[in-house]
Design an enzyme around this catalytic site. Structure first.
Site, PDB file in Angstrom:
ATOM      1  N   LYS A   1       0.944  -1.273  -0.002  1.00 38.81           N
ATOM      2  CA  LYS A   1       0.041  -0.081  -0.150  1.00 38.81           C
ATOM      3  C   LYS A   1       1.103   1.178  -0.031  1.00 38.81           C
ATOM      4  CE  LYS A   1      -3.025   2.871   2.736  1.00 38.81           C
ATOM      5  NZ  LYS A   1      -3.274   3.591   4.098  1.00 38.81           N
TER       6      LYS A   1
ATOM      7  N   ALA B   1      -9.382   5.874   4.840  1.00 36.64           N
ATOM      8  CA  ALA B   1      -9.053   6.952   5.579  1.00 36.64           C
ATOM      9  C   ALA B   1     -10.443   7.606   6.061  1.00 36.64           C
ATOM     10  CB  ALA B   1      -8.098   7.812   5.375  1.00 36.64           C
ATOM     11  N   GLY B   2     -10.602   8.019   7.299  1.00 35.07           N
ATOM     12  CA  GLY B   2     -11.726   8.969   7.569  1.00 35.07           C
ATOM     13  C   GLY B   2     -13.191   8.262   7.966  1.00 35.07           C
TER      14      GLY B   2
END
Length: 266
Positions: free
Chosen positions: A107, A194-195
């Site tokens: 990643k 993310a988030g």
């Protein structure tokens, strides 16, 4: 989603099938036991590890994350968290390949600044191009720009991973229309990265048609990480089923569940 349905609707990344569409990180837990129990509860098969922050064997004598997350059970996804330039990110991936006996699935994330942790897109494109040429299977963290996502796919990345919101913010998907545009045009898996803050955020990502969700803080920072991991697993499964089922058309006014025609008494 039942296990049988998971098997018939697998997530395909770099030629390999996975039953779970939830990918999880290993940071921010209080200890390795909690890490292990939370990941077990999540049902995840792909587990991402920050090479620059986690011992994969490069520090002999220190606890090794692979002792609780054995590679014969999980697909280890080395990531380049903490890298702020393309050169460092590429070097980190090469170190991971060496430590994991030739492992090529990585990643990539190249950050732009320490406050927002938004990706540096120019550096990300540079690193992605070099890694793909070097034989890596690159899953890439990016912003929610459909044009950038298209470029990353065209250069050979095996998965595009747009952010839902800033890393660790828990705000959920801030720009669903951009995520939807990326999904509609991609020919490789699209995973929100993310988030995410709670199970409904994970379900929303899946209902948009995303192929999966990667998360860490949403689970590790919960009051009960193991229970939250279980909730996230169910949110992913419910969202995927809802997407496959095809939701009803939204309407402005009421629509009776039972028709008026044919009533016995009027």
């Amino acid at each position: 989603m039942s296990q049988d349905n998971q098997i018939t609707d697998p997530l395909l990344i770099a030629g390999r099938e996975y039953r779970s569409r939830l990918l999880v990180g290993t940071g921010k837990y209080k200890d390795m036991d909690e890490t292990s129990r939370a990941i077990e509860a999540s049902g995840a098969e792909i587990v991402t590890v920050a090479v620059r922050r986690t011992n994969l064997g490069q520090n002999p004598g220190e606890p090794n994350i692979l002792d609780v997350l054995p590679p014969d059970r999980y697909t280890i996804l080395p990531n380049t968290a903490g890298c702020y330039d393309a050169e460092t990110a590429v070097r980190t991936c090469k170190l991971a390949r060496e430590l994991l006996d030739g492992h090529t699935l990585v990643k990539l994330e190249v950050l732009g600044d320490e406050k927002t942790l938004f990706p540096d897109i120019m550096a990300t494109l540079k690193a992605a191009e070099e890694l793909v040429k070097d034989g890596f299977d690159v899953m890439v963290y990016t912003n929610d720009d459909p044009i950038v996502a298209r470029e990353l796919e065209s250069m050979g990345c095996v998965a595009v991973m747009p952010l839902a919101a800033p890393i660790g913010s828990g705000l959920g998907i801030r720009n669903p229309l951009n995520i939807l545009t990326i999904v509609e045009n991609a020919k490789v898996p699209v995973l929100v990265d993310a988030g995410v803050g709670t199970a409904s955020h994970a379900a929303e990502a899946m209902e948009l048609g995303c192929d999966g969700v990667l998360m860490n803080t949403a689970i590790a920072a919960a009051r009960n990480p193991v229970l939250m991991a279980s909730a996230m697993r169910k949110g992913i499964e419910a969202g995927r089923e809802a997407f496959l089922a095809g939701r009803m058309q939204a309407k402005r006014f009421a629509s009776a569940s039972s028709p008026i025609e044919g009533l016995f008494f009027r």
